[in-house]
Design a protein around this motif. Structure first.
Motif, PDB file in Angstrom:
ATOM      1  N   GLN A 156       0.777  -1.189  -0.111  1.00  0.00           N
ATOM      2  CA  GLN A 156      -0.015  -0.084  -0.006  1.00  0.00           C
ATOM      3  C   GLN A 156       0.886   1.420  -0.038  1.00  0.00           C
ATOM      4  N   GLY A 170      -8.509  -1.462   3.035  1.00  0.00           N
ATOM      5  CA  GLY A 170      -7.977  -1.292   1.783  1.00  0.00           C
ATOM      6  C   GLY A 170      -6.562  -1.765   1.594  1.00  0.00           C
ATOM      7  N   GLU A 227      -6.574  -5.700   1.004  1.00  0.00           N
ATOM      8  CA  GLU A 227      -6.977  -6.147  -0.303  1.00  0.00           C
ATOM      9  C   GLU A 227      -5.941  -5.828  -1.488  1.00  0.00           C
ATOM     10  N   THR A 228      -5.166  -4.777  -1.010  1.00  0.00           N
ATOM     11  CA  THR A 228      -4.119  -4.424  -1.848  1.00  0.00           C
ATOM     12  C   THR A 228      -3.024  -5.469  -1.615  1.00  0.00           C
ATOM     13  N   SER A 234      -6.673   2.851  -0.510  1.00  0.00           N
ATOM     14  CA  SER A 234      -8.115   3.379  -0.108  1.00  0.00           C
ATOM     15  C   SER A 234      -7.741   4.863   0.504  1.00  0.00           C
TER      16      SER A 234
END
Length: 540
Positions: A65, A95, A98-99, A530
């Motif tokens: 991220q 976020g 999921e990344t 995100s």
């Protein structure tokens, strides 16, 4: 990557009954984010292959991220390195998780590493969350990670300054949500071996479902106790140690992988367990990291330092001649140092060069060997003897991210006592046209950097410059490392030459080539963050 399990609390992938100590290497994440140790994607990938060959159980490839570059590096490592579990770090945010899942998706074996702060200090001043909010976030995010990956590690940042009862409660919640490994980091390098031993003993006795978990220690070296604390954690039942090659990392660094591994190997009766590391590859891995980052290993560094197996004292030499065990507790060959060396020079052939490279852990293919041998012959014409460090520098080869379009065809520099220095360069572009430029500077290195800048048309704001001798003697190669700012981004270049001004010019040209290559590349697939703000440096 394994598919989503039917139940988050199903049997963990990692076998908690397997008693060997798992080595979780975070050189590419915690180590690489430390000032002075950043690497580009090609360098990370090269080191990742070496770490896989070394036998690390888990390789924390990065923090996806954090940036598109970090995402693509983790994804490339997951795609290419097949003999270690590839792990990506994620904050306790959906976020991030999921990344990270997308980044490690190509891995043969992947892991998502989720963390949240738990200490009173961090809860109040960093998170501004109370205990119930930390517990809720832990359950929600670990459960989401487990839906995306069978192997989930949970870390309680600043665990060793967290109330033991609350830490045990958080770990129990993480286990129930599907975590398979529980990590208790000494994030600020504060505790002592007695304290960390007591903490891990307490956790194994009080965490609900502890028998299903692999407990992990991540120790920092602020008080010089990272390795001692890691070993104390092992003594209290931890079966994963998070560490780095050469002990690099935030602030004073992490526990040194080579020191932890060799302590277990040399003292098997004391610890009763071992790792799966091929210790003969420790020295080559250490040397490669040093070459990639331009950061020297201290001579007195344990296991891999230049003095680790050197004896100058007459008393020590006398004892060594009688019996090696008088002053050595391990053999140099155990960590990848050979005792008999072929002396290489301008009359040496390709076979001798290949053999010595293999002893240093370098196994280039035939195409790469052609380039290395040509550079070896050119260097041998300048030097009487080629040292191991010279060969390692040659074997680094040409970084594909820094190849072309510019090449130096002429360089001249002059300096004057009490006056300014001047430099002139002629560069040839891959399309055939040539550019000649001259510049003045505070010294010959500054002048040549300015000349390269003018010739390539790239504005290079120098932020750091280092020069070091790669090997020994007055004819030693110099390694120049430059860090520059360009268009709001930091770039690094390295150059090697027996002439330090030429080394600096090659380093500057490498940066200019990286920029040109980056500008010419099509955009790659990147994560959709995100949070548009770049995350702060990840936990340690």
């Amino acid at each position: 990557m394994p598919t989503s399990p039917s139940s988050p609390a199903s049997t963990p992938v990692a076998d908690a009954t397997d008693d060997h100590v798992r080595i979780f290497d975070t050189t590419l994440r915690d180590g690489e984010q430390a000032p002075g140790f950043s690497m580009n994607r090609a360098q990370k990938l090269r080191l990742a292959h070496v770490l896989g060959e070394l036998g690390v159980d888990v390789m924390e490839a990065g923090f996806p991220q954090a940036s598109p570059d970090d995402f693509s590096a983790v994804q490339a490592i997951a795609r290419e390195v097949r003999n270690s579990t590839i792990c990506g770090l994620a904050r306790c945010q959906i976020g991030d998780i999921e990344t990270t899942a997308r980044a490690i998706e190509p891995a043969a074996s992947g892991r998502i590493h989720v963390f949240i702060s738990t200490s009173p200090l961090h809860r109040e001043h960093k998170l501004r969350m109370d205990k119930s909010q930390v517990l809720e976030a832990t359950a929600r995010c670990v459960e989401r990670a487990r839906q995306l990956c069978d192997d989930v590690e949970f870390s309680a940042e600043d665990a060793l300054r967290t109330e033991p009862e609350f830490l045990a409660e958080v770990f129990g919640v993480a286990l129930d949500a599907g975590a398979t490994t529980l990590n208790a980091p000494d994030t600020v390098g504060y505790v002592t071996p007695d304290e960390i031993r007591q903490m891990f003993t307490y956790l194994r006795e009080h965490v609900r479902g502890a028998e299903r978990a692999i407990f992990s220690a991540h120790c920092h070296d602020d008080l010089g106790l990272a390795v001692a604390n890691s070993l104390a954690a092992i003594g209290a039942g931890a079966r994963q140690i998070e560490c780095t090659i050469n002990g690099i990392g935030e602030r004073a660094g992490n526990a040194s992988l080579e020191e932890v591994v060799m302590a277990l190997k040399v003292r098997p009766a004391l610890y009763g367990t071992d790792t799966r590391i091929d210790t003969r590859k420790l020295y080559p891995a250490s040397r490669l990291l040093s070459q990639l980052t331009g950061q020297s290993v201290p001579r007195n560094k344990a296991i891999v330092g230049a003095n680790a197996f050197a004896h100058e004292s007459g008393i020590h030499q006398h004892g060594m001649l009688r019996h090696r065990g008088t002053y050595e507790i391990m053999q140099p060959a155990d960590v990848g140092l050979t005792q008999t060396k072929l002396v290489l020079g301008k009359h040496s052939g390709r076979a001798a060069l290949r053999q010595r490279l293999a002893e240093l852990g370098q196994t280039p293919d035939e195409a790469a060997m052609d380039g290395i041998f040509a550079r070896f012959k050119a260097l041998a014409d300048k030097k009487r003897e080629i040292f191991d460090a010279d060969l390692e520098a040659l074997a680094l080869g040409r970084d594909p991210d820094a190849a072309g379009p510019w090449h130096i065809t002429h360089l001249h520099a002059a300096s004057h006592l009490g006056g300014s220095a001047s430099a002139s360069v002629k560069l040839t572009h891959e399309d055939g046209h040539e550019v000649s430029e001259a510049a003045i500077g505070d010294g010959p290195v500054d002048a040549v950097l300015r000349a390269v800048e003018r010739a390539t048309g790239e504005a290079l704001a120098l932020t750091d410059f280092n020069i070091r001798a790669v090997s020994e003697g007055g004819d030693a190669q110099g390694q120049a490392t430059v860090d520059v700012e360009h268009a709001g981004r930091r770039w690094r270049g390295q150059g090697f030459s027996t002439d330090i001004v030429e080394a600096a010019a090659l380093a500057a040209l490498q940066v200019a080539n990286r920029i040109a290559r980056h500008q010419g590349d099509a955009p790659t697939s990147t994560p959709a963050p995100s949070n548009p703000a770049k995350p702060a440096a990840a936990h340690a």
